[in-house]
Design a protein around this motif. Structure first.
Motif, mmCIF file in Angstrom:
data_model
loop_
_atom_site.group_PDB
_atom_site.id
_atom_site.type_symbol
_atom_site.label_atom_id
_atom_site.label_comp_id
_atom_site.label_asym_id
_atom_site.label_seq_id
_atom_site.Cartn_x
_atom_site.Cartn_y
_atom_site.Cartn_z
ATOM 1 N N GLY A 313 -2.016 -12.149 1.883
ATOM 2 C CA GLY A 313 -2.333 -12.098 0.464
ATOM 3 C C GLY A 313 -2.396 -10.685 -0.070
ATOM 4 N N MET A 375 -5.035 -10.143 -10.678
ATOM 5 C CA MET A 375 -5.668 -10.703 -9.492
ATOM 6 C C MET A 375 -6.148 -12.136 -9.744
ATOM 7 S SD MET A 375 -7.718 -7.540 -7.745
ATOM 8 C CE MET A 375 -8.065 -8.578 -6.336
ATOM 9 N N ALA A 376 -6.709 -12.360 -10.930
ATOM 10 C CA ALA A 376 -7.176 -13.707 -11.255
ATOM 11 C C ALA A 376 -6.008 -14.692 -11.283
ATOM 12 C CB ALA A 376 -7.894 -13.690 -12.600
ATOM 13 N N LEU A 379 -4.958 -15.380 -7.675
ATOM 14 C CA LEU A 379 -5.878 -16.288 -6.989
ATOM 15 C C LEU A 379 -5.686 -17.721 -7.461
ATOM 16 C CD1 LEU A 379 -9.179 -14.185 -6.917
ATOM 17 C CD2 LEU A 379 -7.584 -14.587 -5.047
ATOM 18 N N GLY A 382 -1.634 -18.445 -6.202
ATOM 19 C CA GLY A 382 -1.266 -18.195 -4.817
ATOM 20 C C GLY A 382 0.134 -17.627 -4.712
ATOM 21 N N ARG A 445 -3.708 -18.874 -0.487
ATOM 22 C CA ARG A 445 -4.433 -19.047 -1.742
ATOM 23 C C ARG A 445 -5.875 -19.480 -1.481
ATOM 24 N NH1 ARG A 445 -5.486 -23.297 -4.937
ATOM 25 N NH2 ARG A 445 -4.129 -24.647 -3.676
ATOM 26 N N GLU A 446 -6.066 -20.427 -0.570
ATOM 27 C CA GLU A 446 -7.414 -20.920 -0.296
ATOM 28 C C GLU A 446 -8.284 -19.830 0.310
ATOM 29 O OE1 GLU A 446 -10.742 -22.256 1.825
ATOM 30 O OE2 GLU A 446 -8.906 -21.724 2.933
ATOM 31 N N MET A 448 -7.852 -16.505 0.157
ATOM 32 C CA MET A 448 -8.079 -15.437 -0.820
ATOM 33 C C MET A 448 -9.169 -15.828 -1.809
ATOM 34 S SD MET A 448 -5.942 -12.679 -0.557
ATOM 35 C CE MET A 448 -5.415 -12.146 -2.183
ATOM 36 N N ASN A 449 -9.136 -17.058 -2.285
ATOM 37 C CA ASN A 449 -10.156 -17.507 -3.233
ATOM 38 C C ASN A 449 -11.538 -17.523 -2.597
ATOM 39 O OD1 ASN A 449 -9.334 -18.632 -6.106
ATOM 40 N ND2 ASN A 449 -7.586 -18.953 -4.742
ATOM 41 N N ARG A 450 -11.601 -17.916 -1.331
ATOM 42 C CA ARG A 450 -12.898 -18.008 -0.670
ATOM 43 C C ARG A 450 -13.552 -16.621 -0.521
ATOM 44 N NH1 ARG A 450 -12.847 -19.146 4.804
ATOM 45 N NH2 ARG A 450 -11.030 -20.470 4.438
ATOM 46 N N LEU A 452 -12.406 -13.520 -2.077
ATOM 47 C CA LEU A 452 -12.354 -12.606 -3.213
ATOM 48 C C LEU A 452 -13.039 -13.163 -4.463
ATOM 49 C CD1 LEU A 452 -10.387 -11.179 -1.297
ATOM 50 C CD2 LEU A 452 -8.997 -10.612 -3.287
ATOM 51 N N SER A 453 -13.558 -14.364 -4.390
ATOM 52 C CA SER A 453 -14.357 -14.872 -5.507
ATOM 53 C C SER A 453 -15.785 -14.340 -5.439
ATOM 54 C CB SER A 453 -14.367 -16.403 -5.486
ATOM 55 O OG SER A 453 -14.967 -16.881 -4.290
#
Length: 943
Positions: A313, A375-376, A379, A382, A445-446, A448-450, A452-453
């Motif tokens: 990512g 970045m948003a 995320l 993906g 994607r999953e 990165m979201n976990r 970087l959120s």
């Protein structure tokens, strides 16, 4: 030394899906938009480092990888201790101790680096980071036992040799290493980042270099305790890679390490991955050229399943040349001059960083908001399957290229040791490669979201005055007091074993041919992995830039690399990434070159891209303007760094403003010149210099010459020279010597950069083996007179050196010495005194002569053990007019050296009364010191 044995079975039989007939790598490539690269899964299928392992009774783990292709062995010993394991109040101590481990042991007193250099070691170093301390070197096979003796002596027999004097000296060296890093633009960012991301007491909160106060406080009791607790054999992994088998390794390792007692059980510090309670934002000021924006998060460690998806990512976001941030901010909005994004995992935690250099004149707030928007969106969406595939191919290509080397920072020995230490699995690299081959866009994607959120640390560095710098205390040198307890008795050992006969170098055979249009091809089949390296070289270089257009060529080369053959910058980058190929255009003072590093299964389409860059650059006006703005920003950055400022002053002072060599050696040029360059001038320069009648092609490949020639012919054989005449370079003359000191004021500098030198009366076609050997004694080697004086004796510098800078025309002798600010004048005086003594009554000693003879003759096999080194030698031999057997004959020439010959060469070449000195430092601190030296001092402001 024929590097043809395939000890690494790296997919040598792979082929690209192209029409039958010639081998795939020799065929004409399909159009770039239709490139079919070898599948990642196929590329990694054959990546293998065969090894055997055993463990001594004292707990030392040993890994042996046998490769008989060259008579050299790499040793790499990794201790499972780093800066994260340091006690409170002792930051920087693991790194300080790494330095002390080079200071000598009970049965091998004196500098270990000097001993190893005399053994002919290459790829020689020691490093410390958060999780480990390692020592490594590569030597000729008959030297292996001596190296094992040294490594075992400092593991098991160190305490009796350590003294207070050594501690004080190395403390000063490390503090100057810290000053050297801190003195760079953005050099203080690392401390702010760690302190923001980690809570008090967290093992990763402090930097490996440590704080000045803690380094000041390090005591001999600390040294003793640290050694006993952490450097036992049961806390280490030893890897031997190369011309050695497991039976021989077991006998030698047991002989030298077997008697060392097991140390205390060591459990590296545990460390949870912290999450910020809320977003943290900070602004710093530094003497920098542009605003820089950071976004940082912590993440999981190296062996966590999320590490690879995070790395993928990060690459898609800002690591690839075709990344989302590049396309949006650098090429699209053109509000940033450069961007990067990376994920760097360590044993317990990792760091996800985004860095954006804002284009001067742009609104940093707006750029920061745009970064967050991109970045948003990433995320939410993906990556695409193509983006993931390109990252995976690039990663596999880097690994395959790295595995060609048996030692050093990234070779096979390091890969096996790292896996054993962190994952308890020497083949951990295979798990990593499989993870890259199998990762999916949804996984990325999953993950990165976990991660970087979570709340982010945002940092902005703005141009301005730095905060106050925390300096070290003055630490008085102590007497030579043994570190060991009073009742400690050193253990007697047999003397250092001898060295068997080392055969002369057998350099890979060099072959030559010519393409149908007359371009010479210089070739060697000398790659031990399925890789091919190509350099298309032109007789131009920065010396070819017009005197009133310095920087023109750099702008042209960037434009060539960005848009070619109808492909825009993103398309060209994506095509390279799909193939795992690397293409770059650059220059030295004497030559301009476009280079390719390719996986041989993908050679045909990779050569097609290379040919597009060389033959079909698209000088698009809007893109040239974008690249012009980036180059102007790079010039500004160079003018904010000590090295850039110093180099820009020294070369014109030595050669004169009108000389072809009297210009910035970075090639970036001057601001007003670059601003004035026109599109017509770029095209005219290219027609004059980048042409087949001014070109040579150098190749090192695992495939034979006939196949490579067919592939080159398909891409370059029909290239014809333009009607315009070839370019003519201005004379590379030297200015009359004007001994003086040029002081460039750089306020708030905790360290001064000292540069000095003179232009010599020798050119590139003059043989300088004897002079280089003398200069190695004087300034080039670690144990040289200059480095020994400023670093090892006085502790004023992290490292000082001098060398003859190889050029086609008149060559300069250059001195480089970063020193603590309060010792700037003393350091110049001391360096002059060292030269005067060496050139006068204190010439080369018998011990120095022996070291130079042994080092020069024994290191040859290790010097040319990779395809990249062979390619560089083909090119340098051509530049200097050397024969293909020059280095094969060097061993005998080294053995025939005499002190009288070295002294005569140095005395004829060097004259310290003619030296020009450049000092980059804080004039308020430095100028009074320099005025005591009896030389004219010219003060210049930091532009």
């Amino acid at each position: 030394m024929r590097l043809t044995a395939k000890s690494i079975a790296v997919a040598a039989a792979l082929s690209v899906a192209l029409p039958a007939g010639l081998p795939a790598w020799a065929q004409t490539a399909a159009p770039s938009s239709q490139v079919q690269a070898a599948a990642v899964a196929d590329l990694i299928a054959g990546v293998d480092i065969p090894y055997e392992t055993f463990t001594l009774d004292n707990g030392l783990r040993v890994i042996v990888h046998t490769d008989r292709s060259s008579p050299i062995v790499a040793t790499s010993i990794w201790y499972n201790v780093g800066s994260k394991d340091e006690p409170a109040g002792r930051t920087g101590f693991a790194h300080l101790f790494e330095h002390l481990m080079f200071s000598g042991s009970e049965n091998a007193p004196g500098s270990y680096i000097s001993r190893l250099v005399g053994m002919g070691a290459t790829d020689l170093n020691g490093t410390t980071w958060f999780d480990r301390t390692n020592y490594f070197q590569t030597v000729a096979t008959p030297v292996l036992e001596q190296v094992l003796y040294l490594e075992s002596d400092r593991m098991g027999h160190l305490l009796g040799a350590l003294t207070q004097e050594q501690l004080d000296t190395q403390r000063g060296v490390v503090q100057n290493e810290k000053r050297q890093g801190d003195n760079q633009p953005y050099g203080l960012v690392q401390y702010a980042r760690l302190e923001a991301l980690f809570p008090e007491g967290h093992p990763y909160r402090h930097s490996t270099i440590g704080s000045m106060a803690d380094l000041d406080a390090a005591s001999m009791d600390d040294v003793r305790s640290w050694f006993i607790e952490n450097y036992g054999p049961n806390n280490a992994v030893l890897v031997l890679a190369g011309d050695v088998d497991v039976a021989t390794a077991r006998e030698l390792v047991e002989r030298h390490f077997g008697s060392i007692p097991r140390g205390p059980a060591n459990v590296p510090a545990q460390a949870a991955v912290p999450t910020l309670d809320a977003p943290v934002s900070r602004v710093m000021r530094d003497r920098v050229a542009n605003v820089r924006i950071y976004r940082s998060w912590t993440g999981p460690g190296l062996t966590d399943a999320d590490a690879v998806p995070l790395a993928v990512g990060a690459a898609v976001l800002g690591g690839l040349a075709s990344s989302r941030l590049d396309n949006a901010l650098v090429r699209g909005d053109q509000t940033a001059v450069s961007v990067s994004s990376s994920y760097q995992p360590f044993q317990r935690v990792g760091f996800f960083d985004v860095i954006v250099n804002v284009k001067p004149g742009e609104d940093p707030d707006a750029v920061a908001a745009r970064v967050d928007e991109i970045m948003a969106q990433f995320l939410a969406e993906g990556p695409t399957a193509d983006e993931v595939q390109r990252v995976a191919t690039q990663q596999v290509a880097q690994r395959i290229n790295g595995l060609e080397s048996i030692g050093g920072f990234g070779g096979r020995a390091t890969v096996l040791a790292e896996g054993a230490l962190y994952a308890d699995d020497p083949e951990f690299y295979k798990s990593q490669l499989r993870a890259y081959a199998e990762v999916t866009p949804d996984q990325v994607r999953e993950v990165m979201n976990r991660w970087l959120s979570r709340p982010v640390f945002s940092l902005r560095v703005e141009p301005g005055e730095r905060e106050a710098y925390v300096e070290a205390q003055a630490v008085p040198s102590g007497e030579q007091v043994a570190a060991a307890p009073a009742d400690y008795t050193p253990t007697a050992r047999p003397p250092l074993p001898g060295v068997g006969e080392i055969p002369d170098l057998d350099f890979p055979d060099v072959q030559r041919t010519t393409l149908s249009n007359g371009i010479p091809v210089i070739f060697s089949q000398a790659a031990s992995t399925p890789t091919t390296r190509v350099a298309v070289e032109f007789d131009a270089g920065w010396a070819a830039d017009p005197a009133d257009r310095l920087g023109l060529q750099a702008l042209m080369l960037e434009a060539m690399s960005e848009n070619a053959g109808g492909l825009d910058a993103a398309e060209l980058a994506e095509a390279r990434e799909r193939l795992g190929a690397s293409i770059s255009a650059d220059a030295s003072l004497d030559r301009t070159f476009v280079t390719l590093s390719a996986l041989t299964p993908n050679l045909a389409p990779s050569l097609d891209l290379l040919a597009k860059v060389v033959r079909e650059p698209d000088f698009i006006p809007s893109e040239v303007e974008r690249l012009r703005a980036q180059q102007l920003s790079q010039i500004a950055a160079e003018l904010s760094s000590p090295g850039g400022l110093g180099s820009r002053a020294l070369w014109p002072a030595l050669y004169g403003e009108g000389s072809a060599y009297g210009r910035p050696t970075s090639g970036l040029g001057e601001t007003d010149h670059v601003q004035a360059v026109t599109l017509a001038e770029i095209q005219s320069f290219r027609d004059a210099w980048i042409r087949p009648d001014n070109a040579k092609i150098f190749v090192v490949s695992d495939r034979p010459l006939a196949e490579v020639t067919a592939a080159l012919e398909a891409e370059f054989g029909d290239w014809r020279a333009p009607a315009a005449p070839r370019g003519q370079k201005a004379e590379a003359s030297a200015a009359p010597a004007q001994p003086r000191i040029i002081l460039i004021d750089r306020p708030q500098s905790p360290q001064s950069l000292i540069l000095g030198g003179q232009v010599l009366g020798i050119d590139g076609d003059d043989d300088r083996l004897v002079l280089d050997a003398a200069t190695e004694v004087l300034g080039t080697g670690f144990s040289s007179r200059i480095n020994s004086d400023l670093r090892e004796t006085r502790g004023w510098s992290y490292g000082a050196r001098s060398s003859v800078n190889g050029l086609e025309g008149p060559m300069p002798y250059l001195i480089n010495a970063p020193v603590q600010a309060d010792r700037t004048g003393d350091s110049i005086a001391s360096t002059i005194a060292v030269h005067q003594a060496f050139l006068g009554p204190q010439g080369v000693t018998p011990e120095e002569l022996t070291r130079i003879i042994d080092a020069g003759s024994r290191r040859l096999a290790g010097q040319f053990a990779t395809a990249q080194a062979v390619l560089g030698t083909l090119r340098s031999n051509d530049l200097y007019g050397r024969s293909d057997t020059y280095w094969e004959e060097a061993g005998a020439r080294y053995r025939g050296l005499t002190a009288e010959a070295l002294d005569a060469a140095a005395r004829q070449a060097y004259d310290p009364s003619r030296f020009v000195w450049v000092v980059v430092g804080d004039a308020e601190v430095v100028r009074p010191q320099l005025e005591q030296l009896g030389l004219p001092v010219e003060v210049r402001s930091n532009r």
